[in-house]
Design a protein around this motif. Structure first.
Motif, PDB file in Angstrom:
ATOM      1  N   ARG A  63       0.854  -1.406  -0.352  1.00 43.87           N
ATOM      2  CA  ARG A  63      -0.016  -0.183   0.077  1.00 43.87           C
ATOM      3  C   ARG A  63       1.152   1.908   0.170  1.00 43.87           C
ATOM      4  NH1 ARG A  63      -1.957   4.071   3.377  1.00 43.87           N
ATOM      5  NH2 ARG A  63      -4.132   4.224   2.669  1.00 43.87           N
ATOM      6  N   ASP A  64       1.825   1.018   1.062  1.00 42.92           N
ATOM      7  CA  ASP A  64       2.921   2.534   0.773  1.00 42.92           C
ATOM      8  C   ASP A  64       3.681   2.888  -0.514  1.00 42.92           C
ATOM      9  OD1 ASP A  64       2.075   2.689   3.465  1.00 42.92           O
ATOM     10  OD2 ASP A  64       4.200   2.067   4.132  1.00 42.92           O
ATOM     11  N   TYR A  73       0.904   3.840  -3.120  1.00 41.35           N
ATOM     12  CA  TYR A  73       0.365   5.398  -2.053  1.00 41.35           C
ATOM     13  C   TYR A  73       1.745   6.249  -2.782  1.00 41.35           C
ATOM     14  CZ  TYR A  73      -4.133   4.315  -0.979  1.00 41.35           C
ATOM     15  OH  TYR A  73      -5.577   3.410  -0.711  1.00 41.35           O
ATOM     16  N   ARG A  74       2.240   5.965  -2.711  1.00 39.58           N
ATOM     17  CA  ARG A  74       3.689   6.814  -2.757  1.00 39.58           C
ATOM     18  C   ARG A  74       3.591   6.988  -4.466  1.00 39.58           C
ATOM     19  NH1 ARG A  74       7.490   4.297  -0.618  1.00 39.58           N
ATOM     20  NH2 ARG A  74       7.268   5.847   1.141  1.00 39.58           N
ATOM     21  N   PHE A 118       0.886   6.893  -6.056  1.00 45.15           N
ATOM     22  CA  PHE A 118      -0.266   7.857  -6.340  1.00 45.15           C
ATOM     23  C   PHE A 118       0.120   9.192  -6.073  1.00 45.15           C
ATOM     24  CE2 PHE A 118      -3.477   4.348  -5.306  1.00 45.15           C
ATOM     25  CZ  PHE A 118      -2.964   3.609  -6.569  1.00 45.15           C
ATOM     26  N   ALA A 119       1.115  10.074  -5.127  1.00 46.29           N
ATOM     27  CA  ALA A 119       1.225  11.163  -4.468  1.00 46.29           C
ATOM     28  C   ALA A 119       2.460  11.594  -5.959  1.00 46.29           C
ATOM     29  CB  ALA A 119       2.397  10.772  -3.584  1.00 46.29           C
ATOM     30  N   THR A 138       0.090  12.730  -8.674  1.00 45.48           N
ATOM     31  CA  THR A 138      -0.089  14.035  -8.062  1.00 45.48           C
ATOM     32  C   THR A 138       0.030  15.512  -8.100  1.00 45.48           C
ATOM     33  OG1 THR A 138      -1.906  12.916  -6.192  1.00 45.48           O
ATOM     34  CG2 THR A 138      -1.350  15.438  -6.257  1.00 45.48           C
ATOM     35  N   PRO A 192      -3.542  12.271   1.322  1.00 45.44           N
ATOM     36  CA  PRO A 192      -4.292  10.789   1.438  1.00 45.44           C
ATOM     37  C   PRO A 192      -2.424   9.805   1.254  1.00 45.44           C
ATOM     38  CG  PRO A 192      -6.013  11.950   0.296  1.00 45.44           C
ATOM     39  CD  PRO A 192      -4.627  13.452   0.549  1.00 45.44           C
ATOM     40  N   PHE A 193      -1.779  10.086   0.651  1.00 40.03           N
ATOM     41  CA  PHE A 193      -0.888   8.929  -0.607  1.00 40.03           C
ATOM     42  C   PHE A 193       0.360   8.727   0.658  1.00 40.03           C
ATOM     43  CE2 PHE A 193      -3.353  11.641  -4.121  1.00 40.03           C
ATOM     44  CZ  PHE A 193      -4.201  10.288  -3.752  1.00 40.03           C
ATOM     45  N   GLU A 220      -4.351   5.788 -11.025  1.00 35.41           N
ATOM     46  CA  GLU A 220      -5.172   5.544  -9.694  1.00 35.41           C
ATOM     47  C   GLU A 220      -5.889   4.890  -9.318  1.00 35.41           C
ATOM     48  OE1 GLU A 220      -6.379   7.882  -5.924  1.00 35.41           O
ATOM     49  OE2 GLU A 220      -6.097   9.248  -7.598  1.00 35.41           O
ATOM     50  N   ARG A 234      -5.513   1.047  -7.927  1.00 36.81           N
ATOM     51  CA  ARG A 234      -5.696   0.162  -6.548  1.00 36.81           C
ATOM     52  C   ARG A 234      -7.024  -1.040  -6.855  1.00 36.81           C
ATOM     53  NH1 ARG A 234      -7.554   4.508  -2.906  1.00 36.81           N
ATOM     54  NH2 ARG A 234      -6.569   6.622  -2.752  1.00 36.81           N
ATOM     55  N   GLU A 238      -8.446  -3.234  -3.426  1.00 34.05           N
ATOM     56  CA  GLU A 238      -9.534  -1.929  -2.878  1.00 34.05           C
ATOM     57  C   GLU A 238     -10.560  -2.272  -3.132  1.00 34.05           C
ATOM     58  OE1 GLU A 238      -7.663   1.815  -2.217  1.00 34.05           O
ATOM     59  OE2 GLU A 238      -6.168   0.931  -1.275  1.00 34.05           O
TER      60      GLU A 238
END
Length: 334
Positions: free
Chosen positions: A105-106, A109-110, A112-113, A116, A159-160, A310, A314, A319
């Motif tokens: 997940r980390d 999500y990084r 996704f960051a 962004t 959130p990321f 994203e 996910r 998810e």
């Protein structure tokens, strides 16, 4: 990006109405002087106007081709980001051998960051961009929203990534680069713990290298404007042609005065307006295609593409609560 079959006249005509006003002014004044004041010397031969028109057509065609190429290259870059992101996601999921879902997940999500941060950096305004400076573009902004202008990067990243990493990233100049660097450091730590084999580690680092390449290509387009000398000469040629067009039409329609009466000279106005409008619109369209990340209605839809990536990644994580896809507003999606 406009996703309709074409721009509607109710949008296009207001967007170019200043060009119509300009041509009306340039046409009516010399025609009125010819008709009312007897300034017959205003009628010039058509040959020099035609020669200038030919040169202007060539330079306008060259400019629009090159600006379109910039937009198409930008779209290709984000197409490559889509492919590299999907490949990275499947490799992160399957190469990292740990039952701890937080590790996957980390890393996801990084990424996704990074997506962004990339779109926020690419939406930053540059001195040569015109979506905020030209009145016809500012008026068109009410048809759509630019998410990166309405929100703050800090809020979008929360959130990321963790608060500690967030503050560290925000303190740097090129935040997207630092996020990829942090991703590499995390993979290195997992490799040292034996959670990633050497081959898998090398393969994942190669994916990060590809993302660095894509980022660099996007930054090249963002930070290097269409050469100003070509942009300027096209503007000079077009404006000069639009000034001479009514004079050339006066010279042509003056030949009809003996047969149809002096009122025939007023045919100059509609023909000059239409002809000049075509060249001025080509100039304006080329100008609005130069910078494919600036936030115009013709941009590459990097916000939508990033959201689709994203959603895909996910789902790779398993998810089910997914963010909604970006929907068009008035047929425009960014």
């Amino acid at each position: 990006m406009n996703i309709s079959s074409h721009y509607k006249l109710k949008h296009f005509i207001p967007w170019t109405r200043r060009l119509i006003y300009k041509m009306l002014l340039l046409s009516i004044i010399p025609t009125a002087l010819y008709y009312f004041a007897g300034c017959f010397w205003l009628g010039i031969p058509w040959v020099p106007v035609a020669l200038l028109g030919t040169a202007t057509a060539f330079i306008s065609g060259f400019r629009n081709t090159q600006t379109y190429n910039r937009t198409w290259e930008a779209r290709q870059i984000y197409g490559a980001i889509v492919n590299s992101s999907r490949s990275l996601g499947i490799m992160l999921r399957d190469f990292i051998r740990t039952p701890d879902s937080a590790v996957h997940r980390d890393l996801f999500y990084r990424h996704f960051a990074w997506l962004t941060t990339m779109r926020y950096q690419l939406r930053e305004s540059k001195p040569w961009e015109n979506v905020k400076t030209k009145p016809y573009n500012r008026e068109y902004l009410h048809f759509y929203n630019v998410a990166e202008w309405d929100g703050k990067l800090e809020e979008a990243l929360q959130p990321f990534i963790s608060e500690e990493e967030l503050h560290r990233v925000l303190a740097t100049k090129n935040r997207a680069t630092q996020l990829l660097a942090a991703q590499s450091a995390a993979l290195k730590a997992l490799n040292e713990k034996g959670l990633i084999t050497e081959f898998a580690y090398v393969s994942l680092e190669a994916q990060l290298k590809d993302l660095f390449d894509h980022q660099g290509k996007a930054e090249r387009i963002k930070n290097f404007p269409y050469p100003r000398q070509y942009s300027s000469i096209n503007l000079f040629f077009t404006n000069t042609l639009c000034f001479l067009l009514p004079l050339g039409f006066i010279g042509e329609f003056s030949k009809l005065v003996d047969k149809y009466g002096s009122e025939a000279i007023w045919l100059t106005v509609p023909f000059a307006v239409l002809s000049g409008w075509v060249f001025l619109v080509l100039e304006q369209v080329g100008e609005c295609t130069e910078n494919p990340f600036e936030g115009s209605a013709n941009d590459v839809p990097i916000t939508q593409i990033s959201r689709n990536i994203e959603i895909d990644m996910r789902e790779m994580l398993g998810e089910t609560e997914l963010p909604p896809a970006i929907q068009p507003m008035n047929d425009i999606v960014l």
